[in-house]
Write an enzyme that holds these catalytic residues in place. Structure first.
Site, PDB file in Angstrom:
ATOM      1  N   GLY A  10     -16.503   4.926  13.041  1.00 31.00           N
ATOM      2  CA  GLY A  10     -16.088   5.249  11.839  1.00 31.00           C
ATOM      3  C   GLY A  10     -17.011   5.016  10.769  1.00 31.00           C
ATOM      4  O   GLY A  10     -18.232   4.443  10.969  1.00 31.00           O
ATOM      5  N   LYS A  14     -14.904  -5.277  17.981  1.00 32.19           N
ATOM      6  CA  LYS A  14     -16.451  -4.779  17.974  1.00 32.19           C
ATOM      7  C   LYS A  14     -17.040  -5.940  16.738  1.00 32.19           C
ATOM      8  O   LYS A  14     -16.462  -5.814  15.591  1.00 32.19           O
ATOM      9  CB  LYS A  14     -16.715  -3.540  17.632  1.00 32.19           C
ATOM     10  CG  LYS A  14     -17.976  -3.162  16.712  1.00 32.19           C
ATOM     11  CD  LYS A  14     -18.123  -1.871  16.757  1.00 32.19           C
ATOM     12  CE  LYS A  14     -18.933  -1.144  15.663  1.00 32.19           C
ATOM     13  NZ  LYS A  14     -18.957   0.265  15.647  1.00 32.19           N
ATOM     14  N   LYS A  72     -20.115  -6.923  14.287  1.00 35.68           N
ATOM     15  CA  LYS A  72     -21.477  -6.673  13.769  1.00 35.68           C
ATOM     16  C   LYS A  72     -22.492  -8.001  14.181  1.00 35.68           C
ATOM     17  O   LYS A  72     -21.944  -8.997  13.843  1.00 35.68           O
ATOM     18  CB  LYS A  72     -21.436  -6.283  12.389  1.00 35.68           C
ATOM     19  CG  LYS A  72     -20.576  -4.998  12.166  1.00 35.68           C
ATOM     20  CD  LYS A  72     -21.427  -3.808  12.356  1.00 35.68           C
ATOM     21  CE  LYS A  72     -20.478  -2.588  12.090  1.00 35.68           C
ATOM     22  NZ  LYS A  72     -21.174  -1.317  12.500  1.00 35.68           N
ATOM     23  N   SER A 108     -13.363  -2.952  13.938  1.00 34.46           N
ATOM     24  CA  SER A 108     -14.865  -3.425  13.957  1.00 34.46           C
ATOM     25  C   SER A 108     -14.698  -4.452  12.694  1.00 34.46           C
ATOM     26  O   SER A 108     -14.265  -4.262  11.655  1.00 34.46           O
ATOM     27  CB  SER A 108     -15.657  -2.112  13.239  1.00 34.46           C
ATOM     28  OG  SER A 108     -16.954  -2.572  13.052  1.00 34.46           O
ATOM     29  N   GLU A 125     -24.053  -1.603  20.599  1.00 35.28           N
ATOM     30  CA  GLU A 125     -24.458  -0.390  19.992  1.00 35.28           C
ATOM     31  C   GLU A 125     -25.838  -0.640  19.102  1.00 35.28           C
ATOM     32  O   GLU A 125     -25.940  -1.537  18.379  1.00 35.28           O
ATOM     33  CB  GLU A 125     -23.305  -0.163  19.122  1.00 35.28           C
ATOM     34  CG  GLU A 125     -23.249   1.076  18.465  1.00 35.28           C
ATOM     35  CD  GLU A 125     -21.887   1.161  17.747  1.00 35.28           C
ATOM     36  OE1 GLU A 125     -20.942   0.456  17.735  1.00 35.28           O
ATOM     37  OE2 GLU A 125     -22.106   2.337  16.883  1.00 35.28           O
ATOM     38  N   ASP A 131     -22.352  -4.340  17.676  1.00 35.42           N
ATOM     39  CA  ASP A 131     -23.230  -3.417  17.045  1.00 35.42           C
ATOM     40  C   ASP A 131     -24.181  -3.883  16.106  1.00 35.42           C
ATOM     41  O   ASP A 131     -23.840  -4.715  15.119  1.00 35.42           O
ATOM     42  CB  ASP A 131     -22.105  -2.535  16.180  1.00 35.42           C
ATOM     43  CG  ASP A 131     -22.940  -1.234  15.447  1.00 35.42           C
ATOM     44  OD1 ASP A 131     -23.882  -1.177  15.624  1.00 35.42           O
ATOM     45  OD2 ASP A 131     -22.250  -0.596  14.890  1.00 35.42           O
ATOM     46  N   LYS A 162     -19.985  10.448  15.639  1.00 35.43           N
ATOM     47  CA  LYS A 162     -19.427  10.360  14.417  1.00 35.43           C
ATOM     48  C   LYS A 162     -19.764  11.827  13.762  1.00 35.43           C
ATOM     49  O   LYS A 162     -20.959  12.191  13.470  1.00 35.43           O
ATOM     50  CB  LYS A 162     -20.029   9.356  13.307  1.00 35.43           C
ATOM     51  CG  LYS A 162     -19.738   7.805  13.707  1.00 35.43           C
ATOM     52  CD  LYS A 162     -20.566   7.022  12.887  1.00 35.43           C
ATOM     53  CE  LYS A 162     -20.136   5.688  13.218  1.00 35.43           C
ATOM     54  NZ  LYS A 162     -21.194   4.594  12.530  1.00 35.43           N
ATOM     55  N   ASP A 167     -25.741   5.145  18.148  1.00 31.76           N
ATOM     56  CA  ASP A 167     -25.114   5.748  16.975  1.00 31.76           C
ATOM     57  C   ASP A 167     -25.899   6.315  16.291  1.00 31.76           C
ATOM     58  O   ASP A 167     -26.226   7.694  16.238  1.00 31.76           O
ATOM     59  CB  ASP A 167     -24.365   4.640  16.339  1.00 31.76           C
ATOM     60  CG  ASP A 167     -23.587   4.791  15.134  1.00 31.76           C
ATOM     61  OD1 ASP A 167     -23.826   5.748  14.750  1.00 31.76           O
ATOM     62  OD2 ASP A 167     -22.735   3.883  14.684  1.00 31.76           O
TER      63      ASP A 167
HETATM   64 MG    MG Z   1     -22.492   1.634  14.715  1.00 31.16          MG
END
Ligand code: MG
Length: 376
Positions: free
Chosen positions: A296, A167, A169, A141, A219, A194, A268, A244
């Site tokens: 995570g 991934k 952000k 990520s 996400e 995400d 998670k 999420d």
């Molecule tokens: Mg997330």
């Protein structure tokens, strides 16, 4: 059986580099650790909280308060079965409201305690009669970058290190153009984004314009409490939505699937209130044919090892955010540290407990606050 003691530690760990999401940047983590002791054995758990209530309403102080003043007294007074201690704790608090990360930290410690008492791996306890894998694929990520050159260098490095999914952000203004450049430079790599709740329903067309880039998933584009909004958005998008922040329990997962608000769920355990609830979400999604993967929370090695054990279950079908310890920490609190092989897989320890030694010397150096709650 009775739990003899619950030891709490608040530690501060500095990250290798700042990690930026649509919530803001993180350079230092406040982490609450729990050690449960009984019968001459012990087990460790970690909460997913941070010092600031951004991802979650919980923070390190509320987590400490809930464990010290409510969870611990009830647990120390409770008669647990010798097998199924974690699920028994989940059952004990099933009618209590919220504070999932506080509950998850203690429950993790109890699962690890039972693994050590029974001399089996935590993975084996989580799996029950489910199948497991001994190697799991790992994704990375990457936080939001001001400069595309810097992001491109991080992607190149991650691909060289073997990570099996990238991934990124995103936030409004740092989305479509960035993804277009990444696809142009890196081609058909396994790529997802995400948004961490960063978009409004009205900004749906921006997310729709990501469809041509064939991302694995988007996400959590909308706010955590907007499951119907995600359902409307998913109906518009070809790209699968993964939820999420919206999924706090088995009931939320069922609601999201019933609404067709997502095609994947990021599990998670700390957000969902513990490993027992996480296993229930895993099984629900398996029944519905919906893949899950393990996210995570910038965990230390303790939380990371619990995640690796959980992510070895069969419906974790996508690479998890289970990066190597060195990706986040100069020095981890477990030994050996978590490493990712050159092929982008991490090995699941098949030895007693978490399979790595918890470094109490490192915890003592990092500790800000500690207490031991014992049988009176
Ligand atoms: Mg997330």
């Amino acid at each position: 059986m009775r739990i003899d003691a619950l030891d709490l530690y608040l530690i501060k760990m500095s990250m290798v580099g700042e990690f930026v999401t649509s919530f803001g940047g993180v350079q230092e983590r406040e982490i609450v650790l729990v050690r449960a002791r009984a019968g001459g054995a012990s087990g460790w758990g970690e909460s997913g909280v941070d010092g600031v209530p951004l991802y979650s309403y919980e923070d390190a102080a509320t987590c400490w308060h809930i464990i010290e003043d409510f969870l611990a007294p009830a647990i120390l007074a409770h008669e647990f079965p010798s097998e199924g201690i974690g699920p028994a704790m989940a059952d004990l608090f099933s009618s209590w409201r919220w504070h999932p990360m506080a509950r998850a930290a203690v429950e993790e410690a109890l699962w690890d305690l039972e693994a050590n008492l029974r001399e089996v791996s935590v993975q084996r306890l989580y799996a029950g009669d489910r199948e497991t894998r001994q190697r799991i694929p790992v994704g990375i990520s990457l936080g939001i970058q001001e400069d595309f050159g810097h992001l491109a260098a991080q992607i190149s490095e991650a691909l060289d290190q073997g990570y099996r999914r990238i991934k990124l952000k995103i936030e409004p203004g740092k989305d479509v153009a960035v993804i277009e450049k990444v696809r142009h430079q890196f081609g058909d790599i396994p790529l997802m984004v995400d948004a961490n709740c960063g978009y409004t329903r009205e900004q749906g067309p921006i997310l729709k314009s990501l469809d041509p880039f064939e991302l694995l998933m988007i996400e959590q584009p909308l706010e955590h409490d907007d499951i119907p909004g995600h359902a409307d958005l998913q109906a518009e998008l070809e790209t699968p939505i993964c939820l999420d922040e919206s999924i706090h329990s088995l009931r939320h997962a069922r609601l999201a699937l019933d609404y067709d608000a997502c095609r994947l769920i990021n599990i998670k355990a700390s957000r969902i209130g513990g490993r027992t609830e996480a296993l229930a979400v895993h099984d629900l999604c398996a029944d519905r044919g919906v893949p899950v993967w393990c996210g995570g929370m910038l965990e230390s090695g303790i939380g990371r090892l619990h995640n690796i054990a959980l992510a070895s279950l069969p419906n974790f079908q996508m690479p998890g955010d289970l990066s190597a310890s060195r990706r986040y920490w100069h020095e981890d609190i477990i030994e050996p540290e978590v490493t990712v092989g050159p092929d982008g897989f991490v090995e699941v320890p098949d030895i007693v407990g978490l399979g790595h030694r918890v470094r109490e010397d490192a915890i003592q150096r990092l500790v800000v606050r500690s207490t031991s709650l014992r049988q009176t």
